[in-house]
Design a protein around this motif. Structure first.
Motif, PDB file in Angstrom:
ATOM      1  N   TYR A  59      25.117  30.108  68.326  1.00  0.00           N
ATOM      2  CA  TYR A  59      24.920  29.142  67.240  1.00  0.00           C
ATOM      3  C   TYR A  59      25.816  29.343  66.033  1.00  0.00           C
ATOM      4  O   TYR A  59      25.754  28.576  65.076  1.00  0.00           O
ATOM      5  CB  TYR A  59      23.447  29.078  66.796  1.00  0.00           C
ATOM      6  N   GLY A  60      26.668  30.360  66.005  1.00  0.00           N
ATOM      7  CA  GLY A  60      27.688  30.470  64.974  1.00  0.00           C
ATOM      8  C   GLY A  60      27.160  30.353  63.563  1.00  0.00           C
ATOM      9  O   GLY A  60      26.215  31.039  63.173  1.00  0.00           O
ATOM     10  N   ILE A  75      17.397  23.295  62.413  1.00  0.00           N
ATOM     11  CA  ILE A  75      16.666  22.666  63.515  1.00  0.00           C
ATOM     12  C   ILE A  75      17.608  22.261  64.641  1.00  0.00           C
ATOM     13  O   ILE A  75      17.206  22.188  65.809  1.00  0.00           O
ATOM     14  CB  ILE A  75      15.868  21.441  62.991  1.00  0.00           C
ATOM     15  N   VAL A  76      18.879  22.054  64.308  1.00  0.00           N
ATOM     16  CA  VAL A  76      19.859  21.654  65.320  1.00  0.00           C
ATOM     17  C   VAL A  76      19.992  22.702  66.416  1.00  0.00           C
ATOM     18  O   VAL A  76      20.459  22.400  67.527  1.00  0.00           O
ATOM     19  CB  VAL A  76      21.225  21.366  64.642  1.00  0.00           C
ATOM     20  N   MET A  77      19.555  23.937  66.162  1.00  0.00           N
ATOM     21  CA  MET A  77      19.609  24.976  67.193  1.00  0.00           C
ATOM     22  C   MET A  77      18.765  24.594  68.408  1.00  0.00           C
ATOM     23  O   MET A  77      19.062  25.011  69.530  1.00  0.00           O
ATOM     24  CB  MET A  77      19.140  26.319  66.622  1.00  0.00           C
ATOM     25  N   ASN A  78      17.722  23.802  68.201  1.00  0.00           N
ATOM     26  CA  ASN A  78      16.906  23.349  69.334  1.00  0.00           C
ATOM     27  C   ASN A  78      17.725  22.490  70.289  1.00  0.00           C
ATOM     28  O   ASN A  78      17.607  22.607  71.515  1.00  0.00           O
ATOM     29  CB  ASN A  78      15.694  22.562  68.831  1.00  0.00           C
ATOM     30  N   GLN A  79      18.565  21.636  69.715  1.00  0.00           N
ATOM     31  CA  GLN A  79      19.440  20.787  70.533  1.00  0.00           C
ATOM     32  C   GLN A  79      20.445  21.642  71.292  1.00  0.00           C
ATOM     33  O   GLN A  79      20.672  21.440  72.492  1.00  0.00           O
ATOM     34  CB  GLN A  79      20.160  19.780  69.632  1.00  0.00           C
ATOM     35  N   TYR A  80      21.039  22.613  70.599  1.00  0.00           N
ATOM     36  CA  TYR A  80      22.018  23.484  71.255  1.00  0.00           C
ATOM     37  C   TYR A  80      21.355  24.292  72.370  1.00  0.00           C
ATOM     38  O   TYR A  80      21.963  24.553  73.412  1.00  0.00           O
ATOM     39  CB  TYR A  80      22.652  24.439  70.243  1.00  0.00           C
ATOM     40  N   GLY A  81      20.107  24.700  72.142  1.00  0.00           N
ATOM     41  CA  GLY A  81      19.395  25.460  73.157  1.00  0.00           C
ATOM     42  C   GLY A  81      19.202  24.668  74.437  1.00  0.00           C
ATOM     43  O   GLY A  81      19.311  25.215  75.547  1.00  0.00           O
ATOM     44  N   ALA A  84      22.407  24.781  76.356  1.00  0.00           N
ATOM     45  CA  ALA A  84      22.617  26.079  76.994  1.00  0.00           C
ATOM     46  C   ALA A  84      21.766  26.261  78.241  1.00  0.00           C
ATOM     47  O   ALA A  84      22.150  26.997  79.165  1.00  0.00           O
ATOM     48  CB  ALA A  84      22.330  27.200  75.999  1.00  0.00           C
ATOM     49  N   LYS A  85      20.608  25.605  78.284  1.00  0.00           N
ATOM     50  CA  LYS A  85      19.702  25.751  79.422  1.00  0.00           C
ATOM     51  C   LYS A  85      20.035  24.797  80.572  1.00  0.00           C
ATOM     52  O   LYS A  85      19.401  24.860  81.629  1.00  0.00           O
ATOM     53  CB  LYS A  85      18.263  25.528  78.967  1.00  0.00           C
ATOM     54  N   ASN A  86      21.001  23.937  80.366  1.00  0.00           N
ATOM     55  CA  ASN A  86      21.446  23.066  81.453  1.00  0.00           C
ATOM     56  C   ASN A  86      21.987  23.924  82.594  1.00  0.00           C
ATOM     57  O   ASN A  86      22.700  24.899  82.371  1.00  0.00           O
ATOM     58  CB  ASN A  86      22.534  22.117  80.925  1.00  0.00           C
ATOM     59  N   GLU A 456      17.334  34.832  74.368  1.00  0.00           N
ATOM     60  CA  GLU A 456      15.956  34.370  74.194  1.00  0.00           C
ATOM     61  C   GLU A 456      15.008  35.542  73.960  1.00  0.00           C
ATOM     62  O   GLU A 456      13.995  35.396  73.260  1.00  0.00           O
ATOM     63  CB  GLU A 456      15.522  33.564  75.420  1.00  0.00           C
ATOM     64  N   LYS A 457      15.324  36.708  74.504  1.00  0.00           N
ATOM     65  CA  LYS A 457      14.516  37.905  74.227  1.00  0.00           C
ATOM     66  C   LYS A 457      14.660  38.310  72.763  1.00  0.00           C
ATOM     67  O   LYS A 457      13.676  38.669  72.106  1.00  0.00           O
ATOM     68  CB  LYS A 457      14.955  39.049  75.149  1.00  0.00           C
TER      69      LYS A 457
END
Length: 488
Positions: A59-60, A75-81, A84-86, A456-457
């Motif tokens: 997330y830089g 909150i934009v980190m949720n979108q980036y997450g 990443a999970k794709n 995630e840990k």
């Protein structure tokens, strides 16, 4: 070609690559990197996208640059997450371009490499005394209070002086000033690093000076940031009435720019209200029409900063651009301070194997295509095949987080266009090992890769510790702690 049209071409072009999926590596996991990954996977339903970052955390600047008292921005980190999970996306943390893997190796492993590693260095003033102790860049200070592992040991001295001088009046400068002046009881409910909060609780800083070369009409901050710092409780704001006097050119600037007009009005109102205020536990001084000439050394302690030698400026108009720029008048004054923070701009660093424009601090490019020669003037016959750039490294350290979305769209559109026109034809026909090849290479070099599941840990443990202290999270701020949590 429009971006939307380019996106349609990209989908059609990539649909024929199912036997040999496009393998893309993005260097940098900040906004530019994640937006590039998201746009690439939307445009190409089979492409595999890998994001590498030298940090164990993604997330830089959203994690290490956004101020801790701005949780809504994060909150934009949720979108980036979700990106990443794709299944077609992988995160390789703790992987450094240059030491872990070279650009030439990435080009061998992938069809396309997108450089999006941002700006992790600073511009220098190039004036006498800049190396004195007590002078820090705003980037270093921001990393320190945000828990970036490279900023953990900064240890700025907040106790030996009651005054801090910040050179610059942009949003980062206002962020830094706000952290120094905001009550620590409020900061304690944010994700500010524990070491920064402890230092701020003992801080002696009562006066902060924001120094700018030009006037209030040219202030580089946004109205939102300005309104926020002006709203700090028990803060006495100092603005010289003479600095608010407008020239005819200033009037024209304000007439044509609603944002500048709003900022000027906020400063004018603050000056009027502060003139009625007699007391304030803390002070914020806006110092306009001054530029740093040199730094002053302490008489009592050799090598320590004692203040800034400022030159008064006036504005002159550039006949071509009609913009006003500051020029020195030969009149000087001193501003005493034991802490100076330079907020004069971030700077990207070069990477071996491709050109770099040291004046602009970017990789020379056209629409995200990396140019082979800095003097090519945008000639698309002289581009680096398969190498692209996005974000601050592409355009310089400007804009807000969302600016990187449009920047990424343009770069992905350029990739689309290059495939459609055959510029990437030979590359796309090759079979590239992609993430499997990268994994094998890093394994041979004993690089401890941090996948997204390991991040995630870290995230879960930081959040758990935060709940115990009524905070969003308690950040791990050293390399050792981050790797310890991630790998066990």
């Amino acid at each position: 070609m429009s971006i939307s049209k380019a996106g349609r071409i990209l989908c059609r072009t990539f649909s024929s690559l199912s036997v040999n999926p496009l393998r893309v590596c993005i260097v940098g996991s900040g906004p530019a990197g994640f937006y590039s990954a998201e746009k690439m996977m939307k445009a190409n339903k089979e492409a595999e996208v890998d994001i590498i970052d030298r940090l164990p955390t993604p997330y830089g600047l959203v994690r290490s640059g956004v101020a801790p008292d701005h949780p809504e921005t994060k909150i934009v980190m949720n979108q980036y997450g979700r990106v990443a999970k794709n299944d077609r996306c992988s995160f390789f943390g703790n992987v450094s371009l240059g030491s872990s893997v070279s650009l030439s190796e990435l080009r061998e492993l992938y069809h396309v490499v997108i450089l999006a590693y941002g700006a992790e260095s600073d511009r220098n003033l190039g004036i006498n005394g800049e190396d004195l102790s007590g002078i820090h860049s705003a980037r270093e200070f921001v990393w320190w209070y945000n828990g970036h592992p490279d900023g953990h040991d900064l240890a700025p001295d907040l106790q030996s002086s009651d005054t801090a001088v910040i050179l610059g009046q942009g949003n980062v400068a206002l962020d830094v000033a706000r952290i120094l002046l905001r009550p620590t009881a409020e900061l304690s409910r944010t994700d500010i690093s524990s070491h920064a909060l402890a230092a701020l609780e003992k801080s002696s800083i009562k006066k902060v000076y924001l120094v700018g070369r030009r006037g209030p009409v040219q202030a580089a901050c946004t109205a939102k940031e300005l309104r926020e710092i002006l709203g700090i409780k028990d803060l006495h704001v100092h603005i010289q009435e003479a600095d608010l006097v407008k020239t005819p050119i200033d009037e024209e600037e304000l007439k044509n720019n609603r944002i500048k007009r709003r900022i000027y009005d906020l400063l004018s109102k603050a000056a009027t209200e502060s003139s009625k205020q007699t007391t304030g536990q803390q002070e914020l001084h806006f110092v306009f029409f001054r530029k740093p000439h040199s730094f002053l050394e302490s008489d009592n302690k050799r090598g320590l900063v004692a203040g800034v030698h400022l030159e008064k400026t006036i504005l002159k108009e550039d006949e071509d651009t009609r913009k006003q720029f500051a020029v020195g008048t030969g009149q000087f004054e001193d501003l005493e301070s034991g802490l100076v923070l330079k907020s004069i701009g971030y700077k990207s660093v070069p990477v071996d194997g491709i050109p770099f424009d040291y004046n602009k601090g970017i990789i020379p490019n056209v629409g995200g295509r990396v140019l082979s020669h800095t003097s090519s003037g945008g000639d698309l016959a002289a581009v680096e095949e398969g190498v692209y750039v996005s974000g601050w490294l592409k355009r310089g350290p400007t804009g807000i987080i969302a600016t990187n979305l449009y920047c990424a769209e343009e770069t992905i559109a350029s990739i689309s266009e290059d495939i459609e026109n055959g510029r990437l034809g030979s590359l796309c026909r090759q079979t590239k090992p992609g993430r499997e090849g990268l994994g094998r290479l890093l394994d041979r070099r004993n690089v401890k890769v941090i996948p997204f599941s390991a991040w995630e840990k870290i995230d879960a443990e930081e959040t758990r510790l935060g709940i115990l202290k009524n905070k969003p999270r308690v950040k791990f701020t050293t390399w050792e702690d981050l790797l310890q949590v991630a790998l066990h």
